[in-house]
Design an enzyme around this catalytic site. Structure first.
Site, PDB file in Angstrom:
ATOM      1  N   HIS A 123       0.833  -1.220   0.000  1.00 12.97           N
ATOM      2  CA  HIS A 123       0.000   0.000   0.000  1.00 12.97           C
ATOM      3  C   HIS A 123       0.860   1.259   0.000  1.00 12.97           C
ATOM      4  O   HIS A 123       0.393   2.335   0.383  1.00 12.97           O
ATOM      5  CB  HIS A 123      -0.970  -0.010   1.197  1.00 12.97           C
ATOM      6  CG  HIS A 123      -2.061  -1.039   1.065  1.00 12.97           C
ATOM      7  ND1 HIS A 123      -2.870  -1.423   2.096  1.00 12.97           N
ATOM      8  CD2 HIS A 123      -2.463  -1.757  -0.023  1.00 12.97           C
ATOM      9  CE1 HIS A 123      -3.739  -2.342   1.661  1.00 12.97           C
ATOM     10  NE2 HIS A 123      -3.494  -2.567   0.391  1.00 12.97           N
ATOM     11  N   ASN A 240      -3.590 -12.025  16.415  1.00 12.71           N
ATOM     12  CA  ASN A 240      -4.588 -10.948  16.465  1.00 12.71           C
ATOM     13  C   ASN A 240      -5.336 -11.078  17.794  1.00 12.71           C
ATOM     14  O   ASN A 240      -5.749 -12.172  18.149  1.00 12.71           O
ATOM     15  CB  ASN A 240      -5.565 -11.101  15.278  1.00 12.71           C
ATOM     16  CG  ASN A 240      -6.350  -9.841  15.001  1.00 12.71           C
ATOM     17  OD1 ASN A 240      -6.906  -9.240  15.910  1.00 12.71           O
ATOM     18  ND2 ASN A 240      -6.389  -9.439  13.741  1.00 12.71           N
TER      19      ASN A 240
HETATM   20  P1  NAD Z   1      -7.583  -2.640  10.202  1.00 15.17           P
HETATM   21  O1  NAD Z   1      -7.640  -1.344  10.913  1.00 15.17           O
HETATM   22  O2  NAD Z   1      -8.684  -2.973   9.251  1.00 15.17           O
HETATM   23  O3  NAD Z   1      -7.554  -3.831  11.281  1.00 15.17           O
HETATM   24  C1  NAD Z   1      -6.659  -3.848  12.351  1.00 15.17           C
HETATM   25  C2  NAD Z   1      -6.530  -5.268  12.869  1.00 15.17           C
HETATM   26  O4  NAD Z   1      -5.496  -5.272  13.848  1.00 15.17           O
HETATM   27  C3  NAD Z   1      -7.802  -5.806  13.533  1.00 15.17           C
HETATM   28  O5  NAD Z   1      -8.038  -7.116  13.076  1.00 15.17           O
HETATM   29  C4  NAD Z   1      -7.444  -5.810  15.032  1.00 15.17           C
HETATM   30  O6  NAD Z   1      -8.091  -6.847  15.747  1.00 15.17           O
HETATM   31  C5  NAD Z   1      -5.940  -6.010  14.966  1.00 15.17           C
HETATM   32  N1  NAD Z   1      -5.199  -5.495  16.128  1.00 15.17           N
HETATM   33  C6  NAD Z   1      -5.480  -4.424  16.913  1.00 15.17           C
HETATM   34  N2  NAD Z   1      -4.527  -4.271  17.868  1.00 15.17           N
HETATM   35  C7  NAD Z   1      -3.619  -5.265  17.640  1.00 15.17           C
HETATM   36  C8  NAD Z   1      -2.416  -5.634  18.286  1.00 15.17           C
HETATM   37  N3  NAD Z   1      -1.934  -4.952  19.331  1.00 15.17           N
HETATM   38  N4  NAD Z   1      -1.738  -6.710  17.814  1.00 15.17           N
HETATM   39  C9  NAD Z   1      -2.209  -7.423  16.742  1.00 15.17           C
HETATM   40  N5  NAD Z   1      -3.343  -7.109  16.097  1.00 15.17           N
HETATM   41  C10 NAD Z   1      -4.039  -6.038  16.550  1.00 15.17           C
HETATM   42  O7  NAD Z   1      -6.173  -2.714   9.511  1.00 15.17           O
HETATM   43  P2  NAD Z   1      -5.744  -3.397   8.149  1.00 15.17           P
HETATM   44  O8  NAD Z   1      -6.344  -4.750   8.015  1.00 15.17           O
HETATM   45  O9  NAD Z   1      -4.265  -3.266   8.113  1.00 15.17           O
HETATM   46  O10 NAD Z   1      -6.406  -2.482   6.993  1.00 15.17           O
HETATM   47  C11 NAD Z   1      -6.422  -1.058   7.024  1.00 15.17           C
HETATM   48  C12 NAD Z   1      -5.624  -0.360   5.913  1.00 15.17           C
HETATM   49  O11 NAD Z   1      -5.120   0.903   6.378  1.00 15.17           O
HETATM   50  C13 NAD Z   1      -4.398  -1.109   5.552  1.00 15.17           C
HETATM   51  O12 NAD Z   1      -3.941  -0.725   4.304  1.00 15.17           O
HETATM   52  C14 NAD Z   1      -3.472  -0.602   6.627  1.00 15.17           C
HETATM   53  O13 NAD Z   1      -2.214  -0.987   6.627  1.00 15.17           O
HETATM   54  C15 NAD Z   1      -3.719   0.895   6.576  1.00 15.17           C
HETATM   55  N6  NAD Z   1      -3.300   1.492   7.874  1.00 15.17           N
HETATM   56  C16 NAD Z   1      -1.966   1.579   8.079  1.00 15.17           C
HETATM   57  C17 NAD Z   1      -1.494   2.056   9.304  1.00 15.17           C
HETATM   58  C18 NAD Z   1       0.005   2.106   9.490  1.00 15.17           C
HETATM   59  O14 NAD Z   1       0.756   2.318   8.524  1.00 15.17           O
HETATM   60  N7  NAD Z   1       0.465   1.881  10.707  1.00 15.17           N
HETATM   61  C19 NAD Z   1      -2.403   2.451  10.303  1.00 15.17           C
HETATM   62  C20 NAD Z   1      -3.782   2.367  10.027  1.00 15.17           C
HETATM   63  C21 NAD Z   1      -4.222   1.864   8.795  1.00 15.17           C
END
Ligand code: NAD
Length: 268
Positions: A123, A240
């Site tokens: 992404h 997760n």
């Molecule tokens: P999502 O927000 O849809 O889901 C987050 C997932 O992480 C959930 O299943 C939740 O249960 C789990 N989770 C929460 N806390 C956790 C922990 N401490 N340890 C392990 N798991 C945990 O995220 P997604 O599926 O990555 O999709 C969202 C999109 O937005 C993606 O492209 C994502 O990477 C992007 N995004 C990126 C960032 C970043 O770069 N850090 C932050 C937010 C969203």
């Protein structure tokens, strides 16, 4: 977490020669970066139908520029201030034991900061500026992001106009003979980042174990990678605290706790 499941996962990891780790926003949650879909996730305040695609963002910028400033700040500030947590570090250390490729949906650069070498950013990255054809222009660093965060805080003290908003983005947006340059992040309706996506699909073809960490697996087509792996009969481990999406060995818990435990159990 169930001890027998940890042992089952540790045994799979010990035998694996080519591991692919597929990560989502959850892996960076304990670095202070909010996820999108959890209860405190960003989509609660900033609905994706308005903020998760370029057209929606442009419309918002004209009609309510302050909301776009608040959204960009909510995305940028935690990433600008984040450091890798024990989950990122454990994955980087895993490469000392076996061949590891990281496929991440995240744009936060934390796998690389932790020391992982082979990282596919399907992404894109907030730290990579590309032109309108996707060609690399330059890298941003944390001070660049922090200075933009400071500008946005200042901007929100006064009445926000579209012109002031655009001015505060000048360090990451550019206009040149190569068109508009911007961070290489992939929003809804965009194609996935290349060559990373093609490489990620190849990785899913050759790995003999996939570890899925912190993703709700709602974002297409990235979420098809674990399915491709399962279809080849290759095992999947999922970490997760909320739920698991695939037919996998589910290690229920936070990535920053579970991943170091998994490594210690696999390589005592
Ligand atoms: P999502 O927000 O849809 O889901 C987050 C997932 O992480 C959930 O299943 C939740 O249960 C789990 N989770 C929460 N806390 C956790 C922990 N401490 N340890 C392990 N798991 C945990 O995220 P997604 O599926 O990555 O999709 C969202 C999109 O937005 C993606 O492209 C994502 O990477 C992007 N995004 C990126 C960032 C970043 O770069 N850090 C932050 C937010 C969203």
């Amino acid at each position: 977490m169930e001890i027998t499941r940890l042992q089952e996962a540790a045994s799979l990891l010990r035998q694996a020669k080519k591991v692919t780790v597929f990560t989502g926003a959850g892996i960076s949650a304990e670095s202070g970066i909010p996820t999108f879909r959890d209860d405190a996730g960003l989509w609660r305040e900033f609905p994706p139908e308005r903020f998760a695609h370029w057209k929606g963002l442009m419309q918002e910028a004209w009609s309510d520029p302050a909301s776009v400033a608040r959204f960009i700040l909510a995305v940028l500030e935690p990433i600008a201030k984040a450091v890798p947590n024990p989950a990122h570090t454990a994955i980087a250390h895993l490469a000392e034991k076996t061949t590891v490729t990281v496929i991440t949906q995240n744009v936060d650069n934390l796998h690389q900061e932790a020391g992982s070498q082979r990282v596919r950013e399907v992404h894109g990255s907030l730290f990579k500026i590309v032109d309108s054809r996707g060609t690399f222009v330059r890298r941003l660093n944390k001070p660049d992001l922090l200075s933009m965060v400071a500008h946005l805080h200042e901007l929100l003290q006064s009445k926000v106009t579209i012109f002031k908003l655009l001015r505060s983005f000048r360090s990451i947006l550019g206009l040149s003979w190569r068109g508009i340059s911007r961070p290489s992040i992939v929003l809804f309706h965009d194609d996935l980042a290349q060559p990373d996506w093609s490489q990620a699909m190849e990785d899913a073809q050759w790995c003999d174990l996939m570890i899925v960490v912190g993703t709700s697996a709602q974002v297409f087509p990235a979420c098809t990678l674990p399915v491709r792996v399962k279809m080849r009969g290759v095992p999947v481990i999922e970490i997760n605290p909320g739920s698991h999406e695939f037919d996998s060995v589910w290690l229920e818990g936070k990535a920053a706790e579970v991943l170091p435990q998994l490594l210690s159990a696999a390589y005592p």
